[in-house]
Scaffold this active site. Structure first.
Site, PDB file in Angstrom:
ATOM      1  N   ASP A  18     -12.704   7.305  15.473  1.00  0.00           N
ATOM      2  CA  ASP A  18     -11.863   7.736  16.380  1.00  0.00           C
ATOM      3  C   ASP A  18     -10.410   8.042  15.504  1.00  0.00           C
ATOM      4  OD1 ASP A  18     -13.702   7.674  18.463  1.00  0.00           O
ATOM      5  OD2 ASP A  18     -12.972   5.732  18.580  1.00  0.00           O
ATOM      6  N   LYS A  21     -11.144  12.326  12.375  1.00  0.00           N
ATOM      7  CA  LYS A  21     -12.037  13.152  11.113  1.00  0.00           C
ATOM      8  C   LYS A  21     -12.242  14.392  11.395  1.00  0.00           C
ATOM      9  CE  LYS A  21     -15.613  10.184  11.635  1.00  0.00           C
ATOM     10  NZ  LYS A  21     -15.168   9.401  12.613  1.00  0.00           N
ATOM     11  N   LYS A  23     -10.977  16.753  12.894  1.00  0.00           N
ATOM     12  CA  LYS A  23      -9.944  17.689  12.388  1.00  0.00           C
ATOM     13  C   LYS A  23      -9.921  17.900  10.962  1.00  0.00           C
ATOM     14  CE  LYS A  23      -5.073  18.051  12.443  1.00  0.00           C
ATOM     15  NZ  LYS A  23      -3.705  17.433  12.857  1.00  0.00           N
ATOM     16  N   GLY A  46     -17.676  11.519  18.905  1.00  0.00           N
ATOM     17  CA  GLY A  46     -17.027  12.701  19.596  1.00  0.00           C
ATOM     18  C   GLY A  46     -16.043  13.351  18.701  1.00  0.00           C
ATOM     19  N   HIS A  47     -16.191  14.483  18.404  1.00  0.00           N
ATOM     20  CA  HIS A  47     -15.016  15.380  17.608  1.00  0.00           C
ATOM     21  C   HIS A  47     -14.422  15.996  18.480  1.00  0.00           C
ATOM     22  CE1 HIS A  47     -16.746  13.304  14.200  1.00  0.00           C
ATOM     23  NE2 HIS A  47     -17.646  14.198  14.063  1.00  0.00           N
ATOM     24  N   THR A  48     -13.226  15.919  18.515  1.00  0.00           N
ATOM     25  CA  THR A  48     -12.211  16.640  19.294  1.00  0.00           C
ATOM     26  C   THR A  48     -11.570  17.709  18.337  1.00  0.00           C
ATOM     27  OG1 THR A  48     -11.926  15.016  20.788  1.00  0.00           O
ATOM     28  CG2 THR A  48     -10.676  17.037  21.113  1.00  0.00           C
ATOM     29  N   ARG A 147     -41.370   2.362  13.206  1.00  0.00           N
ATOM     30  CA  ARG A 147     -42.571   3.338  13.431  1.00  0.00           C
ATOM     31  C   ARG A 147     -43.122   3.798  14.591  1.00  0.00           C
ATOM     32  NH1 ARG A 147     -41.993   0.404   8.218  1.00  0.00           N
ATOM     33  NH2 ARG A 147     -42.981  -0.917   9.362  1.00  0.00           N
ATOM     34  N   GLN A 224     -18.375   7.735  13.168  1.00  0.00           N
ATOM     35  CA  GLN A 224     -18.039   6.193  13.119  1.00  0.00           C
ATOM     36  C   GLN A 224     -17.016   6.154  12.111  1.00  0.00           C
ATOM     37  OE1 GLN A 224     -21.697   7.179  13.819  1.00  0.00           O
ATOM     38  NE2 GLN A 224     -20.864   7.359  15.885  1.00  0.00           N
ATOM     39  N   VAL A 301     -16.400   9.560  24.216  1.00  0.00           N
ATOM     40  CA  VAL A 301     -17.585   9.798  24.823  1.00  0.00           C
ATOM     41  C   VAL A 301     -17.609   8.775  25.954  1.00  0.00           C
ATOM     42  CG1 VAL A 301     -20.005   9.048  24.383  1.00  0.00           C
ATOM     43  CG2 VAL A 301     -18.685  10.081  22.650  1.00  0.00           C
ATOM     44  N   THR A 302     -17.116   7.821  26.150  1.00  0.00           N
ATOM     45  CA  THR A 302     -17.235   6.858  27.243  1.00  0.00           C
ATOM     46  C   THR A 302     -16.014   6.905  28.125  1.00  0.00           C
ATOM     47  OG1 THR A 302     -16.088   5.100  25.707  1.00  0.00           O
ATOM     48  CG2 THR A 302     -18.551   5.204  25.617  1.00  0.00           C
ATOM     49  N   LEU A 333       0.168   9.995  12.470  1.00  0.00           N
ATOM     50  CA  LEU A 333       1.395   9.445  12.222  1.00  0.00           C
ATOM     51  C   LEU A 333       2.353   9.707  13.263  1.00  0.00           C
ATOM     52  CD1 LEU A 333       2.928   8.153   9.983  1.00  0.00           C
ATOM     53  CD2 LEU A 333       3.898  10.204   8.986  1.00  0.00           C
ATOM     54  N   SER A 415      -1.493  14.008   8.843  1.00  0.00           N
ATOM     55  CA  SER A 415      -1.427  14.517  10.018  1.00  0.00           C
ATOM     56  C   SER A 415      -0.544  14.306  10.978  1.00  0.00           C
ATOM     57  CB  SER A 415      -2.987  14.539  10.824  1.00  0.00           C
ATOM     58  OG  SER A 415      -3.066  14.864  11.840  1.00  0.00           O
ATOM     59  N   GLY A 417       0.146  15.962  14.007  1.00  0.00           N
ATOM     60  CA  GLY A 417      -0.232  16.447  15.433  1.00  0.00           C
ATOM     61  C   GLY A 417      -1.754  16.951  15.572  1.00  0.00           C
TER      62      GLY A 417
HETATM   63  P1  IMP Z   1     -23.467   2.384  19.481  1.00  0.00           P
HETATM   64  O1  IMP Z   1     -23.078   3.308  18.326  1.00  0.00           O
HETATM   65  O2  IMP Z   1     -23.378   3.481  20.631  1.00  0.00           O
HETATM   66  O3  IMP Z   1     -24.870   1.599  19.372  1.00  0.00           O
HETATM   67  O4  IMP Z   1     -22.563   1.443  19.633  1.00  0.00           O
HETATM   68  C1  IMP Z   1     -22.277   0.288  18.725  1.00  0.00           C
HETATM   69  C2  IMP Z   1     -20.542   0.194  18.540  1.00  0.00           C
HETATM   70  O5  IMP Z   1     -20.029   1.217  17.683  1.00  0.00           O
HETATM   71  C3  IMP Z   1     -19.844   0.147  20.057  1.00  0.00           C
HETATM   72  O6  IMP Z   1     -18.704  -0.995  19.681  1.00  0.00           O
HETATM   73  C4  IMP Z   1     -19.180   1.511  19.856  1.00  0.00           C
HETATM   74  O7  IMP Z   1     -18.008   1.398  20.725  1.00  0.00           O
HETATM   75  C5  IMP Z   1     -18.824   1.850  18.595  1.00  0.00           C
HETATM   76  N1  IMP Z   1     -18.889   3.204  18.404  1.00  0.00           N
HETATM   77  C6  IMP Z   1     -20.239   4.205  18.186  1.00  0.00           C
HETATM   78  N2  IMP Z   1     -19.652   5.296  17.850  1.00  0.00           N
HETATM   79  C7  IMP Z   1     -18.284   5.262  17.899  1.00  0.00           C
HETATM   80  C8  IMP Z   1     -17.473   6.351  17.529  1.00  0.00           C
HETATM   81  O8  IMP Z   1     -17.776   7.502  17.138  1.00  0.00           O
HETATM   82  N3  IMP Z   1     -16.154   6.026  17.448  1.00  0.00           N
HETATM   83  C9  IMP Z   1     -15.862   4.627  17.708  1.00  0.00           C
HETATM   84  N4  IMP Z   1     -16.642   3.891  18.052  1.00  0.00           N
HETATM   85  C10 IMP Z   1     -18.045   4.015  18.153  1.00  0.00           C
END
Ligand code: IMP
Length: 426
Positions: A18, A21, A23, A46-48, A147, A224, A301-302, A333, A415, A417
């Site tokens: 988060d 990246k 960008k 999740g890339h915005t 497998r 990630q 994502v969440t 920044l 970056s 903004g």
């Molecule tokens: P999973 O990747 O859904 O299995 O989640 C495992 C851990 O990685 C959790 O703490 C998630 O919140 C974190 N996580 C997975 N993907 C992201 C991401 O893109 N950004 C930030 N945290 C992530």
């Protein structure tokens, strides 16, 4: 644009993801790249990307889809939810982005409904306490290792009977029970998604070998972050793939020698979602609310509010070492503008008050660490219009230079903004 033997660059988050990246992948995609590749993770990312003030969000797709004539590759090390991928492609088309080029590895493992169920529903499953994104990422990677996995080639080229057998084997191994109609529908939905995705599916390692031989510019877009790495992150509070530069080669089928530039993405402060230790975490306060709201620190994502803390140079140093980072980009920044006093974590003390030299492997021990901070002056001026490093207030320049010296890697970009254009080249 780059000093390299091959025209490749990895964009890698050095902490918990988060960090904007997407960008930088988009920045390279729009200014330099011919190919943008993802090698690990799935729709947990999740890339915005903000282009001309309009916000676009992608989850499984590489962020080069927003730039004409860029080939986007999803490598074998990724996991794909094919039904969600079809929706994501529809989303692009509905937003007028119709001419993107996409290649999906036939070897990529796919996420099914039962992976999501395993990720979400089963209380005693260890992943439950990690508070994953709930997308079935972990169980899908686990099936790959057991497998018991199903791959893109199975849903594109397999028959109903063949796919049913694979599904049945996996759910039996997991002691799940579904009635036959449910399984038939699940198989049919996967085959339907396979039909829609087939035009993109190929051997992406061949595609990349050709691109490298033709001296194409290639961006490997990480997902990630290093602290979520399955080996070197805060295990077990990690994801299931290898988000450091080491995961790139095996995740897309190229020899590691082709990877030479690694741009480490560092947020100007820290955030993380999910559970697990976070040594520089700040308690909820007016300050954390300000950072959360200004930085829109809610999971893409969440939707979960992200935990907020000071920048942690101690762990970033480890992440740099493991990634082989060759340059840094400091992001968000501008979010720190208006904070009088800033803190930068430069080390950890263990429970006995002793300075430690490296991150303890056990989270139980990390929980007992306390941060060693250096205090720094903040700035009040709006920096979102700054175009050059010299335009930044003195305190902001000192902040950046301190990070650069501590980590001993050049800061290449800052970056200020969300827009594509709000990047300072240092
Ligand atoms: P999973 O990747 O859904 O299995 O989640 C495992 C851990 O990685 C959790 O703490 C998630 O919140 C974190 N996580 C997975 N993907 C992201 C991401 O893109 N950004 C930030 N945290 C992530």
């Amino acid at each position: 644009m780059l000093e390299s033997n091959y025209n490749t660059i990895v964009i890698s988050d050095l902490a918990w993801g988060d960090s904007a990246k997407g960008k930088f992948s988009d920045f390279y995609a729009s200014k330099w790249a011919d190919v943008v590749v993802r090698s690990q993770g799935g729709n947990n990312a999740g890339h915005t990307v903000v282009i001309d003030g309009k916000k676009y969000a992608v989850r499984g797709l590489p962020s080069g889809v927003f730039t004409k004539n860029v080939l986007n590759v999803i490598g074998n090390g990724c996991v794909i939810n094919p039904i969600q991928m079809v929706q994501e492609i529809e989303y692009l088309k509905n937003n007028g982005i119709t001419d993107f080029q996409l290649a999906i590895s036939a070897h990529t493992h796919i996420i099914t409904e039962y992976h999501k169920q395993l990720d979400n529903d089963i209380e005693e499953y260890r992943i439950h306490k990690v508070k994953t994104t709930g997308n079935g990422i972990g169980p899908c990677y686990a099936d790959k290792k057991y497998r018991l996995g199903i791959r893109m080639c199975d849903i594109c080229y397999g028959t109903f009977e063949e796919l049913s057998e694979l599904v049945q084997d996996a759910i039996t191994a997991h002691s799940l029970y579904y009635d036959v109609n449910y399984i038939d529908a699940l198989v049919n939905n996967l085959l339907e998604a396979g039909k829609r995705l087939k035009e993109y599916v190929c051997d992406t390692s061949l595609v990349l070998e050709k691109a490298i031989n033709e001296h194409k510019n290639i961006v490997f877009e990480g997902a990630q972050g290093a602290m979520l790495d399955n080996d070197y992150g805060f295990y077990p509070y990690v994801t299931s793939s290898c988000p450091t530069s080491a995961g790139i080669a095996s995740g897309c089928g190229i020899p590691p020698k082709y990877i030479d530039n690694v741009l480490g993405i560092v947020k100007a402060y820290s955030t993380r979602v999910g559970t697990g230790p976070f040594v520089t975490e700040l308690e909820d306060s007016e300050l954390t609310n300000k950072i959360r709201e200004t930085g829109h620190e809610y999971g893409t994502v969440t939707g979960r509010p992200r935990r907020i803390g000071w920048i942690d140079l101690f762990i970033l140093k480890q992440a740099n070492r493991i990634n082989g980072t060759t340059g840094l980009a400091i992001t968000l920044l501008d979010v720190l503008t208006g904070i009088d006093k800033l803190k930068v974590c430069i080390g950890y003390k263990d429970k006995n008050g002793n300075n430690i030299s490296s991150l303890p492997p056990r989270v139980q021990d990390i929980y007992e660490c306390t941060p060693i901070y250096k205090d720094m002056e903040g700035w009040q001026e709006d920096i979102t219009h700054c175009k050059h490093f010299e335009d930044l207030p003195k305190q902001a320049r000192t902040y950046i230079e301190y990070i650069e010296h501590f980590l001993d890697v050049d800061v290449e970009y800052i970056s200020v903004g969300p827009d594509r254009n709000q990047i300072i080249s240092k």
